[in-house]
Design a protein around this motif. Structure first.
Motif, short mmCIF file in Angstrom:
data_model
loop_
_atom_site.label_atom_id
_atom_site.label_comp_id
_atom_site.label_asym_id
_atom_site.label_seq_id
_atom_site.Cartn_x
_atom_site.Cartn_y
_atom_site.Cartn_z
N TRP A 171 6.62 7.45 -6.45
CA TRP A 171 6.06 6.10 -6.47
C TRP A 171 7.10 5.03 -6.74
O TRP A 171 6.93 3.89 -6.35
N HIS A 172 8.19 5.37 -7.40
CA HIS A 172 9.24 4.39 -7.71
C HIS A 172 10.25 4.26 -6.57
O HIS A 172 11.17 3.45 -6.64
N ASP A 173 10.08 5.02 -5.51
CA ASP A 173 10.96 4.95 -4.34
C ASP A 173 10.50 3.78 -3.46
O ASP A 173 9.33 3.73 -3.06
N PRO A 174 11.38 2.84 -3.14
CA PRO A 174 10.97 1.71 -2.29
C PRO A 174 10.38 2.14 -0.95
O PRO A 174 9.59 1.40 -0.36
N GLN A 175 10.74 3.33 -0.48
CA GLN A 175 10.20 3.82 0.80
C GLN A 175 8.73 4.26 0.70
O GLN A 175 8.12 4.59 1.70
N SER A 176 8.19 4.26 -0.52
CA SER A 176 6.80 4.67 -0.74
C SER A 176 5.79 3.59 -0.38
O SER A 176 4.59 3.84 -0.43
N TRP A 177 6.25 2.39 -0.05
CA TRP A 177 5.36 1.25 0.06
C TRP A 177 5.50 0.52 1.39
O TRP A 177 6.59 0.43 1.94
N ARG A 178 4.37 -0.01 1.86
CA ARG A 178 4.35 -0.85 3.06
C ARG A 178 3.60 -2.13 2.70
O ARG A 178 2.50 -2.09 2.13
N VAL A 179 4.19 -3.28 3.03
CA VAL A 179 3.56 -4.55 2.70
C VAL A 179 2.30 -4.73 3.56
O VAL A 179 2.31 -4.44 4.76
N VAL A 180 1.21 -5.15 2.90
CA VAL A 180 -0.05 -5.38 3.62
C VAL A 180 -0.56 -6.81 3.49
O VAL A 180 -1.42 -7.23 4.25
N ASP A 181 -0.02 -7.56 2.53
CA ASP A 181 -0.49 -8.93 2.35
C ASP A 181 0.52 -9.71 1.51
O ASP A 181 1.25 -9.13 0.72
N MET A 182 0.53 -11.01 1.72
CA MET A 182 1.33 -11.92 0.90
C MET A 182 0.43 -13.10 0.57
O MET A 182 -0.04 -13.80 1.45
N LYS A 198 0.86 -1.19 0.00
CA LYS A 198 0.00 0.00 0.00
C LYS A 198 0.90 1.24 0.00
O LYS A 198 1.95 1.25 0.65
N ARG A 199 0.47 2.25 -0.72
CA ARG A 199 1.23 3.51 -0.82
C ARG A 199 1.19 4.23 0.51
O ARG A 199 0.14 4.36 1.14
N ILE A 200 2.34 4.72 0.95
CA ILE A 200 2.43 5.51 2.17
C ILE A 200 3.25 6.77 1.85
O ILE A 200 4.11 6.75 0.98
N GLY A 201 2.99 7.82 2.53
CA GLY A 201 3.78 9.03 2.39
C GLY A 201 3.66 9.68 1.02
O GLY A 201 2.80 9.34 0.22
N LYS A 202 4.56 10.62 0.77
CA LYS A 202 4.52 11.38 -0.47
C LYS A 202 5.78 11.21 -1.30
O LYS A 202 6.03 11.99 -2.21
N ALA A 203 6.57 10.21 -0.99
CA ALA A 203 7.77 9.95 -1.78
C ALA A 203 7.36 9.53 -3.19
O ALA A 203 6.23 9.07 -3.40
#
Length: 164
Positions: A144-155, A137-142
């Motif tokens: 979109w191609h920055d790995p820090q823009s994402w948090r895992v929510v499901d596998m 899921k997208r987090i923050g305002k970095a």
């Protein structure tokens, strides 16, 4: 703006025809079944992709097409030869070069690149078996191609779905 990023490794491929190149190998029976299970699970959990970027290998294209048959409203599959055995850095470069899609984007490719990208985003190792799909899921305002823009929510793992 992309709200979710899904990283999916192609489903299980067939080794029955030794005359086929790695690039030409189709899915086997287990892979075809797993594709449907993953697609239905993504729909049920509200993570179905709007757009799929896929390697141009036969097994990734077949996996993507099987998902699209089940997922209502999935727009299109973009075939990108650069995703064939792409590293994590190559996938991030592709993301940086492409315009940011809206909704939920799925990148469908191969290992070890998929596991590398998962590890880069999460900071944790996770084996990435065939048919696995990580949902971020997208987090923050970095960007979109920055790995820090994402948090895992499901596998989503096909072997877990087969047990259900």
């Amino acid at each position: 703006m992309a709200s979710h990023l899904l990283l999916m490794r192609h489903a299980k491929s067939s080794w029955d025809d030794s005359g086929l190149s790695d690039h030409e190998r189709p899915l086997n029976k287990r892979g075809r079944r797993a594709s449907g299970l993953v697609a239905r699970t993504l729909v049920a959990r509200g993570y179905a992709p709007d757009v799929i970027w896929s390697s141009d290998a036969a097994r990734t294209l077949e996996t993507a097409k099987r998902l699209i048959r089940i997922i209502p409203g999935a727009q299109t599959v973009h075939h990108n030869p650069a995703l064939y055995h792409a590293s994590a850095n190559t996938m991030l470069t592709i993301m940086q070069r492409e315009s940011e899609p809206g909704g939920r984007l799925m990148i469908m490719a191969h290992n070890p690149g998929m596991a590398e990208l998962y590890n880069l985003i999460t900071g944790h190792y996770h084996r990435f078996p065939t048919g696995a799909c990580a949902v971020f899921k997208r987090i923050g305002k970095a960007p979109w191609h920055d790995p820090q823009s994402w948090r895992v929510v499901d596998m989503v793992l096909p072997r877990d779905l087969e047990a259900e």
